[in-house]
Design a protein around this motif. Structure first.
Motif, short mmCIF file in Angstrom:
data_model
loop_
_atom_site.label_atom_id
_atom_site.label_comp_id
_atom_site.label_asym_id
_atom_site.label_seq_id
_atom_site.Cartn_x
_atom_site.Cartn_y
_atom_site.Cartn_z
N LYS A 150 1.75 7.96 2.84
CA LYS A 150 1.33 8.58 1.60
C LYS A 150 2.69 9.42 0.96
O LYS A 150 2.92 9.51 -0.36
CB LYS A 150 0.18 9.19 1.46
N SER A 154 2.70 5.02 -2.13
CA SER A 154 1.56 5.24 -2.49
C SER A 154 0.57 4.19 -2.07
O SER A 154 0.98 2.84 -1.84
CB SER A 154 1.35 5.07 -4.12
N VAL A 155 -0.79 4.28 -1.85
CA VAL A 155 -1.65 3.22 -1.61
C VAL A 155 -1.95 2.36 -2.51
O VAL A 155 -2.22 2.70 -3.73
CB VAL A 155 -3.16 4.20 -1.04
N ASN A 173 -5.12 0.75 5.17
CA ASN A 173 -4.60 1.03 4.16
C ASN A 173 -3.38 0.19 3.67
O ASN A 173 -2.45 0.14 4.69
CB ASN A 173 -4.06 2.46 3.75
N PHE A 175 0.40 0.14 1.53
CA PHE A 175 1.29 1.09 0.79
C PHE A 175 2.32 0.21 0.12
O PHE A 175 2.87 -0.72 0.51
CB PHE A 175 1.73 2.07 1.92
#
Length: 179
Positions: A150, A154-155, A173, A175
């Protein structure tokens, strides 16, 4: 094999030819999980070698192996995949495929010493920026790594996948890191 950078007793290399010994940091991580009661029914070594064999059969896909050597011992590995990566990814839409990469299996034996940040920010990202790439996509099901990724990007997606033997649901997640 190409030397990209040196820092004290560390050497940062990239190789366009793959050798299974390059995955030794992944194997050490799997062993650490076993020895420290952290087993999560996910064998990264098996999954990485399976992915590499699958990539070898894909047309218009290439892979580069980045290595971190400390005193000539492999202490880190990071795989970068390029080419027609849209056909490899179904968790999100890959924009601008021609200028995009996938980061796979990023493992460093000596964690928590800032080597990962240095490696990505000072070696990997500048190397691929110089080759005209603009973004790197990656997926992770390791919650401890989420804050690190992060800070770099960004996710863009969340997903769920079963563990190797369907014992657990692994939450992940995806990214996007802009170069």
């Amino acid at each position: 094999m190409l030397l990209l950078a040196e820092k004290e007793d560390l050497r940062f290399l990239v190789d366009t030819n793959f050798d299974i010994k390059y995955l030794s940091p992944v194997q050490k991580y799997v062993q650490w999980k076993l020895e420290n009661n952290k087993w999560d029914d996910y064998n990264e070594l098996y999954q990485a070698s399976k992915m590499i064999e699958r990539l070898k059969t894909q047309e218009n896909i290439w892979m580069e192996t980045h290595l971190l050597l400390k005193n000539e011992a492999i202490t880190g590995v990071l795989l970068i995949v390029g080419g027609e990566i849209k056909k490899l990814e179904n968790k999100y839409s890959v924009e601008d495929q021609e200028h995009s990469l996938l980061l796979k299996y990023f493992h460093i034996v000596d964690k928590g010493k800032g080597l990962g940040s240095y490696w990505l920010k000072s070696v990997i990202l500048p190397y691929y920026e110089g080759k005209g790439f603009r973004q790197i996509y990656l997926n992770s099901t390791h919650p401890d790594s989420f804050p690190f990724y992060k800070r770099l990007g960004s996710v863009i997606s969340q997903y769920e996948q079963p563990s190797d033997n369907n014992l657990f649901k692994r939450l992940g997640n995806s990214f996007l890191i802009n170069i």
